[in-house]
Design a protein around this motif. Structure first.
Motif, mmCIF file in Angstrom:
data_model
loop_
_atom_site.group_PDB
_atom_site.id
_atom_site.type_symbol
_atom_site.label_atom_id
_atom_site.label_comp_id
_atom_site.label_asym_id
_atom_site.label_seq_id
_atom_site.Cartn_x
_atom_site.Cartn_y
_atom_site.Cartn_z
ATOM 1 N N CYS A 66 11.761 3.357 5.355
ATOM 2 C CA CYS A 66 12.108 2.598 4.146
ATOM 3 C C CYS A 66 12.688 1.241 4.514
ATOM 4 O O CYS A 66 12.357 0.209 3.906
ATOM 5 N N LEU A 67 13.567 1.237 5.539
ATOM 6 C CA LEU A 67 14.155 -0.024 5.980
ATOM 7 C C LEU A 67 13.068 -0.972 6.469
ATOM 8 O O LEU A 67 13.102 -2.180 6.197
ATOM 9 N N VAL A 99 9.934 -1.092 5.528
ATOM 10 C CA VAL A 99 9.184 -1.647 4.397
ATOM 11 C C VAL A 99 9.931 -2.826 3.796
ATOM 12 O O VAL A 99 9.360 -3.895 3.554
ATOM 13 N N GLY A 100 11.258 -2.623 3.598
ATOM 14 C CA GLY A 100 12.069 -3.706 3.050
ATOM 15 C C GLY A 100 12.027 -4.940 3.928
ATOM 16 O O GLY A 100 11.838 -6.066 3.447
ATOM 17 N N LEU A 101 12.134 -4.718 5.235
ATOM 18 C CA LEU A 101 12.115 -5.821 6.192
ATOM 19 C C LEU A 101 10.795 -6.579 6.134
ATOM 20 O O LEU A 101 10.758 -7.818 6.067
ATOM 21 N N LEU A 121 8.631 -6.760 3.729
ATOM 22 C CA LEU A 121 8.485 -7.502 2.477
ATOM 23 C C LEU A 121 9.328 -8.768 2.479
ATOM 24 O O LEU A 121 8.883 -9.827 2.024
ATOM 25 N N SER A 122 10.540 -8.652 3.025
ATOM 26 C CA SER A 122 11.402 -9.836 3.059
ATOM 27 C C SER A 122 10.785 -10.905 3.953
ATOM 28 O O SER A 122 10.801 -12.095 3.633
ATOM 29 N N SER A 145 7.860 -12.621 2.281
ATOM 30 C CA SER A 145 8.165 -13.500 1.141
ATOM 31 C C SER A 145 8.644 -14.868 1.601
ATOM 32 O O SER A 145 8.765 -15.790 0.795
ATOM 33 N N TYR A 185 6.661 -17.718 0.467
ATOM 34 C CA TYR A 185 6.875 -18.343 -0.828
ATOM 35 C C TYR A 185 7.970 -19.386 -0.756
ATOM 36 O O TYR A 185 7.948 -20.392 -1.448
ATOM 37 N N ILE A 224 1.645 -10.495 0.364
ATOM 38 C CA ILE A 224 2.582 -9.493 -0.157
ATOM 39 C C ILE A 224 1.837 -8.214 -0.508
ATOM 40 O O ILE A 224 2.245 -7.097 -0.142
ATOM 41 N N MET A 225 0.702 -8.397 -1.193
ATOM 42 C CA MET A 225 -0.070 -7.234 -1.602
ATOM 43 C C MET A 225 -0.511 -6.406 -0.398
ATOM 44 O O MET A 225 -0.426 -5.180 -0.399
ATOM 45 N N VAL A 273 2.425 -4.375 1.009
ATOM 46 C CA VAL A 273 2.807 -3.225 0.178
ATOM 47 C C VAL A 273 1.811 -2.090 0.337
ATOM 48 O O VAL A 273 2.172 -0.922 0.468
#
Lengths: 402, 402
Positions: B29-30, B32-34, B36-37, B40, B43, B60-61, B64
């Motif tokens: 889970c960590l 995945v968060g990393l 995604l951050s 991003s 952007y 991003i897609m 995920v």
């Protein structure tokens, strides 16, 4: 060169066979093509395209990802997608608003919230009861949330964009639902029902086959073709052993489906899973029986002859019950013959017990080999013990179905 | 109100437990968060954002959708995504070119080709050998093909768009791969290895437990806590029965993984599936044994005492072999004790056979009840027959692993 052509033709034949065996699969493929062609109309028609502000892409994406071969799966994915999108979208807009209020820390607020929600949603996918129903929703949640909150950093009219995207997703899902339900629908519930019914017949076939094979005289030669067929039947219980996963996912999907055919909305699909479990216990017994068959050389003909008749009677009584159950499922009603058949089986068990008692008197020498045969009996016994469970459960469901 | 709080706290405890039992899930889970951050950032940074022409959404897609909990699954999805995108993208551009050349029939050419390719790709998902490896690729193929060919109807600089999209996908996949491999990697191969090893121990535990339980004296009272623990052990074989699907998908994913730890790139993962099948056959025997346990009331103590010692010896010999196998897997090398243990087991089998022969002389009355116990013996027998298979297969793999 020749090898390649040969391989290709073999592959093509195999592929053709998959469609020929189950036309529903071909129908599904046609439906996917139809849905995609329908949704691409949004690109071709100027007013429609402008109406969704160039976001028509999302409609295509929704159709591709959401369209599944049975109604239940499509429904659950559609619902997951729509709910998760709305939830994540509004949350994303809220986070974006908070971020813009916080001035310089904007990037950090957004980054941290993405990290946090991605972590939470991914974690929720590991909770079994949640995963079974909302796994797809969790993915869509992460996706939409990061797109909206991060993407909002660059897009000015965030609410407009969210609204357009939502309407395209709504268009995509409604096309999917209309096509799955109204063009040759394939119901997960019906498939589950048929699967369980077929498994009853397969169990009966392989029970018959196993016991017959065991007591068959060796010197009778059969032609090869027939032999292969019996072998196929013998292996039928393997299908029962392997169908656990399919049954569970089907039962899970069937819950989402509206009333169709003879099934109501709240049809007790979980009962099918229980029936499946009972059948698998029968199949375990058959597995052991077939292991015993490989010992065959150890057992003298005399012992075989002694037990043969009673065992055959028991197995045919049991398999008749299984077939009757399959029939009962087919007609979705209680059979009047059932009690009679159960009585038949019980008397066959009694008879076998009597035969077993009389063994040491009749034949004294093959003592050490007999147990092997008795093992067979024990298995038939345990099979017989398991049967009432199956009967009970399926009676339950028959009652509930009315 | 109180009920809701109670339920919520119960749910939270359960959720917490999932993470506490398997920290790898929390790490995932960590990660995945990393990821995604990280993605991003595209952007937030103006030059990066402009470089991909506003297509940063696709990165991003990709993250995920592609990010999975083990390395093998992430690899296979990345590869599928990239290859399918390139294939479908170039095909889409080709179709678009043909369509523009054909003048007025443009819409029909595009519509028909979308229908055709969507049909073909969906159909290919029903071919089992294809589905096992390229299922995700087929979906991406349909998606990209329809987006490019249909979307091309409205977009002018199609090749530019395709190139930008491809580069964003490449960025997304490379971020995923870097994070899965370098931050606490979770290998499908290692997980499979551990699962099989744990299953050996579980089988041994429940074999021991079952046979002991069966021959245990009734009047000895145990405290409840201990009883629950033995019950847990007894049910261990059920896990073995249910792990078929996991094993197969793991073996499938492990193929994609590069060399890691003590595993080479071409580690014979399919052998694990075979070992799993052999173990399941043992578990079937245990299932039948536990069914026999429910007959317990029928068997007189005398018969139990007669067989008890020999049965216990056989079961402990068998379970020792199972434990030794688990140990062997742990160290990935052949054990010297193995031959000795197999010899031990064979002599135990012989002893049980002798005991069985001596039955009619010693005790004449409980004839009809004995078979039940013999059934138990037959099962231990067939268990013993199955064991060499497991031994053989695992020796094979041990050899191959070196």
């Amino acid at each position: 060169m020749k090898v390649i052509v040969e391989r290709l033709s073999k592959f093509m034949r195999k592929t053709w066979r998959i469609g020929a065996d189950d036309p529903a699969k071909v129908v599904h493929c046609l439906k996917v093509g139809l849905a995609l062609s329908l949704v691409s109309i949004f690109y071709y028609m100027r007013p429609l395209y402008d109406g969704v502000g160039g976001n028509a892409m999302w409609a295509i994406m929704t159709v591709v990802v959401v369209f599944e071969s049975n109604v239940g799966a499509t429904f659950s994915k559609c619902l997951n997608r729509v709910v998760a999108t709305i939830l994540a979208g509004s949350l994303g807009i809220a986070v974006h608003w908070v971020a813009t209020q916080s001035g310089k820390a904007e990037i950090f607020v957004i980054g941290f919230s993405v990290f946090l929600f991605a972590f939470a949603a991914t974690y929720s996918r590991f909770v079994p009861s949640f995963k079974a129903r909302f796994d797809y929703g969790a993915i869509i949640f992460i996706l939409t949330f990061s797109l909206v909150s991060v993407g909002g950093y660059r897009v000015d009219k965030l609410v407009d964009m969210a609204q357009q995207r939502l309407s395209t997703i709504a268009i995509g899902t409604s096309i999917c639902i209309i096509i799955t339900v109204f063009f040759c629908p394939i119901w997960a519930g019906t498939q589950l029902h048929r699967l369980v019914q077929r498994n009853f017949v397969k169990l009966a076939d392989s029970l018959d086959g196993c016991v017959e094979e065991y007591f068959k005289k060796k010197d009778v030669l059969k032609n090869e073709n027939e032999d292969e067929e019996t072998n196929m039947k013998l292996q039928g219980f393997k299908c029962v052993l392997n169908s656990k996963g399919t049954e569970e996912s089907m039962a899970n999907l069937a819950r989402w489906e509206p009333a169709h055919g003879s099934f109501n909305f709240r049809h007790p699909w979980q009962q099918y899973v229980k029936i499946g479990a009972a059948m698998r216990r029968c199949a375990y017994c058959l597995e052991n029986l077939s292991i015993c068959m490989s010992y065959e050389t150890e057992v003298p003909d005399q012992a075989k002859k002694h037990f043969g008749e009673a065992c055959l009677k028991l197995s045919s009584a049991s398999s008749k019950i299984l077939r009757e159950l399959a029939d009962m499922m087919n007609n979705t009603r209680k059979s009047s013959k059932m009690d009679f058949l159960v009585f038949d089986m019980n008397s066959a068990v009694q008879e076998l017990r009597e035969t077993l008692k009389s063994v040491p008197v009749e034949s004294n020498k093959p003592k050490e080999e007999v147990p092997n045969n008795k093992g067979d009996r024990t298995m038939s016994m345990s099979l017989h013990e398991v049967l009432p469970v199956a009967t009970l459960v399926s009676l339950l469901i028959e009652n509930a179905a009315r």
